[in-house]
Design an enzyme around this catalytic site. Structure first.
Site, PDB file in Angstrom:
ATOM      1  N   GLY D 107     115.534   8.363  18.014  1.00 46.10           N
ATOM      2  CA  GLY D 107     114.827   9.270  16.937  1.00 46.10           C
ATOM      3  C   GLY D 107     114.374   8.341  15.736  1.00 46.10           C
ATOM      4  O   GLY D 107     114.975   7.208  15.641  1.00 46.10           O
ATOM      5  N   CYS D 108     113.744   8.809  14.709  1.00 51.49           N
ATOM      6  CA  CYS D 108     113.252   7.967  13.746  1.00 51.49           C
ATOM      7  C   CYS D 108     114.240   7.749  12.927  1.00 51.49           C
ATOM      8  O   CYS D 108     114.608   6.869  12.086  1.00 51.49           O
ATOM      9  CB  CYS D 108     112.164   8.803  13.062  1.00 51.49           C
ATOM     10  SG  CYS D 108     112.386  10.508  12.717  1.00 51.49           S
ATOM     11  N   TYR D 109     115.183   8.675  12.248  1.00 51.13           N
ATOM     12  CA  TYR D 109     116.342   8.525  11.558  1.00 51.13           C
ATOM     13  C   TYR D 109     117.246   7.604  12.020  1.00 51.13           C
ATOM     14  O   TYR D 109     117.769   6.626  11.353  1.00 51.13           O
ATOM     15  CB  TYR D 109     117.022   9.684  10.953  1.00 51.13           C
ATOM     16  CG  TYR D 109     116.310  10.491  10.056  1.00 51.13           C
ATOM     17  CD1 TYR D 109     115.901  10.021   8.824  1.00 51.13           C
ATOM     18  CD2 TYR D 109     115.794  11.835  10.187  1.00 51.13           C
ATOM     19  CE1 TYR D 109     115.439  10.846   7.748  1.00 51.13           C
ATOM     20  CE2 TYR D 109     115.195  12.860   9.176  1.00 51.13           C
ATOM     21  CZ  TYR D 109     114.901  12.026   7.874  1.00 51.13           C
ATOM     22  OH  TYR D 109     114.397  12.824   7.036  1.00 51.13           O
TER      23      TYR D 109
END
Lengths: 298, 298, 298, 298
Positions: D107-109
Site C-alpha cells: 500500500g502507499c502509506y
C-alpha cells in the site's frame, strides 16, 4: 436567513436530505421533506429547487399566501418567463420587485454580465449589430454539489478549461432576453471556463462601442450612484475583492491601438452571494419592506 | 539540456547565483559568472537573460562562432527585430530556422495565440478590418521567479484577476507584427489573466471570419499535417492536457446563434515548455541538424 | 477594530508603509510612522511589531497610560517574560487578563496546542516523564507577508513539507514554559509543516496518559464548559470548520490496539484569528471591561 | 507499461469502463471486460482490482501461467497473506521477488513508512515496548477516483483534516505485520490526513530509540547503499521532490531538548508511483529478469 436580524427560519426542506441535520452558522438545522413544508406559516419562501422542479412549488407557495423568491431558472427571461414575475436583478428592477408576489432570481453569470453591460446598453452606447465577446470564469461551486468525476479535487487543481463552448451555455438565453429588453441590438459570444477556486465569477467583456468615452467609468457612476452593493474601480477587480460579499465590482478601460472603439469591461462577483443567495435575500428584503441591505455582508 | 541525448552542458551562467549550485534532473549543476562563459567552447548558446540585457550577449556568442537561441524579447518581431534573425515559432518558420545563426524564441502568450491564429490568417479567412478578441490566462510561473508580494501563495490561491488590461501587455507588439507579416488586416484586443496554477497558458480567441466553415478544424488539419507537437481536438483543450509537454492543443468551434460568422479558437500550452524552454530546444535541434523531437517530452 | 462596535481606531502605524493607505473592511485607513503615534490618546494599543522590536513600544505605550496587547513574542513565557504581564491564552488566564495593564498575546501554534493540552495536564492525566508528540501544519500566512521565494505560489502549490524539524521552532520555548507552569512533567516533540492553504493551523497530538478515559472528551467538556470560543467535536476538526472564526475546535480519541494508553488530540484554529488578531481583541475586550465576545466572529 | 521499453500491453480490462477508450501517454487504449482477458497470452498481469475482488483473478492469472503483481491488499501481510507470495517492498524483499510467481504490491502509506522504519528496526534501534507515532498526509488521489462529495474541489481546497483517527486505517494491519516480521517490539499510532494536493504522501515519524546516534542518517546509508530509488537527505523532504518519480526520500534528525532519545524520520513518496504503479513495475522488472529501473522515472 439564520444570521438575518429580520428573518426567522420557519422550516428548511430538502427531499434528498430529509431527516438529516446540518450545522449552519453555529446553529443545527433539520431538513424536512418538501411535502411537509408548512407553506401557510411562511411569509416568504426561497425556492432553490432544480430547474424544472421549481415552478410547481413557486405556484404552491404563492397560492398559500407566501411571497416567493425563485432561485431556479424556471421563471427567468428566456426560459419560462411568466407575466407579473419580475427578474430580480435588483439594481435594474427594484421598483418591480417591491410590489411583486414572486421574483425570478437571476443566474450567477447573468448577474455579473448584465449588471456590467446594462449602463452601456441603456445609454445606447453599444455599437448596433456588433458582437459582444464575453470570456468568463467560475469557481467550481458554480457547478453545484453533486459529485461528478470532473469536479474532484485531483481533476480541477492546477487545471483550467472552457466548457459549453460555441454559445451552448444555458444562461445565454437569459442574457439575450434581458439585453434585448434593455434595447441592445447586439449578439453575444459567451465562453465560460472552470477555475481551480471554490467560489467567484470573473467576466471579461469586450464591447464594441459607438464612440470612445472620455472617462470610461462615468457611465456606470451615473447609472449606479448610491447603490450599496456596486463598487466601481479603476483597477481590474479580482475574485478576492468580492468573495463572501454581496457586491459586484466593475472596471472599464478603453482598448488601446485599435481602429474600432472598444471597451474592456470586467466584473467580479461571488457566485454564491451576489450571484445567488445574497441577491435572493436582497430581493426578499425589498419584497418584505425591509432595509435592502439587512443581513447581507457588504 | 541535461536530459537531451544529443546535447552536453558545457557551462551554465547566472550572475545573481554565480558560485551556487542547483539540483536539476538528478544532477548537480554549478553556475558561473556570465563573464566566465567559455563561449568559444559552445556549439550553441541559449540566452535567457532579461529583456534588454540579452542582445549584447547574443552578439558575443555569435561572434565566438556559437549558434544562439535567444529566449528574451530583444530580437523578436515588434521589438528590436534584426535582419537575418528568424522568429522561432518553429512550425511556421522551420526553413528559416534551419540555416539561422541566431533565432529569436517566441514569448509564451504569442506561441499559443499565433500558432492558433496562423492557419486562419494564411488562408485569408479572418474578416478584414475586424477585431480579434483574445482572453488568455497564465499560471504564475509566467511572471518569473522574483519574489513579489502579489505572487505569494496566500495572495494567489482562490483568486483570479486580469492584468495589463487595455492592450498594455508587452507581448502585444510581437503578436501584432507577426499577424501583419502573415497578411492579416485585423486588430487585437488582448486581456491576460493570472491563474492560481503553477504553469500553463490557455487562450480563448473570438475570431470574426469571412464565412462559416463546414468543418471548423479542417483549416488547422491541413496547415499542421504531420506536425509532431501540434494536437487538434474536438473538445476544448485544458491545461492538464499540455503541462510538462512540448505541445500545443487547439480546438475550434463555430459560435451559434449570432449574425456575424465567428469562430471560438482555444489553445493551450505549457508556458515553461512549448512557451519557452521546450520550443528553444526544438529550435536548437533544427539549427544543429538533429531530429526536431530529440530530448523533448511529447 | 474597524468592525468592532466598542472600539474606535485612533491611529494605525506602520513604518514600512507610513504614508500609504489600505482598504480594510470597506474603510480606507492611512498608516503613520510609529514615532507619530499619539499614544496618549489611546485607551488600548495593539503592538504587532516584530519580535525584538515590540517590548520597547509596549513600555512606551504603557507609560503613556494605555493598556497594551502585545502580539509579539517579546513578553511571552519562555521568551522575555516580564512579571505582572499575564499570558493572554484567555480561557486559561481570564482573571489575570482582567486586571492587567499589559498582556502577552500567545503565538499561533501555542494557542492551538496549549488549549488542547491544558485540561489533560491540569487533571494530571499526562503520563509523567513521557514525550508528547505534536505534528502540526499551518497555512502560509503563518510565515508573514514578506516576499520570500519559498512562499511564492508556484513553490507552495501541490507541495507539503516539514520545517524547523528537530525541535527547533521558536514557539517551542513558549509551549514548554506553559505546560511546566500547568504542572506537566512531559517533553515535547514538535514538528510543524507548511500547508498549501492560505490560513489555518491543525495540530495532531499524541499524548501518553496514565489511564484510558471512558469518554475521552469529558475532560475538555468539564474544563471548558460555557466557553464561547471553544468547540468540542466527536469528529476530527478540519480547517474549514474554523477559518475566519475566533474559535478552537478540539477532538480526542483513544488510540486502539496499543499497550500504552494514548490519546490522539486534534485541534484546529485560524492562525490569523484565534491564533493572533482575534485572541488579541478577545483580551482587549476583557481588559477594557467589555463583553468578551464583542466584535469577534463566532 | 505503454512507455516501458521492455513491456508490451496485451490487453487492459476494466469492467466499469469496458468498451470505452482512454488516451494514455499519447496512445489510445481500449478497455475490455475482465472476462474477455486473454490471460494465457500474458507473461505478466497487473491486478489493480478492488480489495476483495482481486485474489480470485490473481489465482486465475497465475493458473494461466502468467506472473502476477497484485496491487490490491488481498494478499498483503496482515490481510489475507498467502504462503509463497512475497510482499513487494522491493528494497527489503528483492530476493524473494526474483523467484516469485505472485507478488503482493504494498500500500502507499506502508511503502513510505516501512521503508523509513526498516533500517532502524533491523538494527534493533527502536526502543522495545515503545510507541512509534506516525502523522502522515496524502494527496486526494490516495482516495481513488470514485466521485465522493467530500473529495470535490470545493470541499478540499484550503482545507486539511485527519481521517481514520484512533488507529482505524486499513493499512495499519499491513504495517504492524511487517514491523513484527522485521523484529520490532513496538506499537504504532497512525494518524493519516487529507491534503489539498493531487498526489504525494509525506509521513512524519517520531521514533523512541535505545540511544541517540551520532550521524542520524548513517543507519539508512548503510542499509540502502546503491539503491537506485532511495534518496537520503539532510533537509526534510517535500512532496515536490518526489512527485512523478519512483523514489522515496528520507531524512532523519534527533529531537533536541528531551530526555528520551528520539528520532524524527520524515519520508516522502508519490502515492501513485513509488506507492503504487511505479513499485509494481519495479517488481515486474525483477520478476521478468529485466533491469529493475527499466521504464521508471527516476
Amino acid at each position: 436567513v439564520l444570521q438575518h436580524p429580520g428573518l426567522h427560519l420557519e422550516f428548511a426542506s430538502a427531499n434528498s436530505q430529509a431527516g438529516q441535520t446540518a450545522l449552519i452558522a453555529g446553529q443545527r438545522v433539520g431538513f424536512i421533506d418538501n411535502e411537509e413544508s408548512a407553506l401557510a406559516d411562511a411569509a416568504l419562501v426561497f425556492s432553490a429547487l432544480p430547474h424544472g422542479a421549481s415552478a410547481e412549488w413557486v405556484d404552491r407557495a404563492a397560492a398559500s399566501g407566501a411571497k416567493v423568491v425563485d432561485l431556479s431558472s424556471d421563471l427567468r427571461p428566456g426560459n419560462g418567463h411568466a407575466d407579473g414575475v419580475p427578474y430580480g436583478l435588483t439594481e435594474l428592477t427594484r421598483q418591480a420587485v417591491e410590489s411583486a408576489a414572486v421574483v425570478a432570481n437571476p443566474g450567477c453569470y447573468p448577474t455579473a454580465i448584465l449588471l456590467a453591460l446594462a449602463p452601456l446598453i441603456k445609454k445606447g452606447l453599444t455599437k448596433p449589430g456588433a458582437t459582444i465577446s464575453i470570456s468568463a470564469a467560475s469557481g467550481v461551486t458554480g457547478a453545484g454539489f453533486t459529485p461528478r468525476p470532473d469536479l474532484l479535487f485531483a481533476e480541477v487543481t492546477e487545471d483550467f478549461r472552457a466548457y459549453s463552448v460555441a454559445n451552448q451555455h444555458r444562461h445565454l438565453a437569459e442574457m439575450r432576453a434581458v439585453i434585448a429588453e434593455l434595447g441592445a441590438d447586439n449578439d453575444l459570444v459567451f465562453v465560460p471556463h472552470l477555475l481551480p477556486v471554490a467560489r467567484g465569477i470573473l467576466a471579461t467583456i469586450t464591447v464594441p462601442v459607438t464612440e470612445e468615452p472620455g472617462n470610461p467609468l462615468e457611465v456606470w457612476e451615473e447609472a449606479y450612484s448610491g447603490e450599496p452593493f456596486i463598487e466601481l474601480t479603476s483597477e481590474a477587480p479580482s475574485l478576492r475583492d468580492v468573495v463572501r460579499r454581496n457586491v459586484i465590482r466593475i472596471s472599464c478601460t478603453v482598448a488601446k491601438g485599435i481602429r474600432q472603439p472598444t471597451l474592456i469591461v470586467i466584473a467580479a462577483i461571488d457566485n454564491l452571494v451576489k450571484g445567488a443567495a445574497g441577491q435572493a435575500v436582497q430581493n426578499a428584503n425589498i419584497m418584505l419592506g425591509m432595509d435592502e441591505t439587512l443581513g447581507l455582508p457588504a
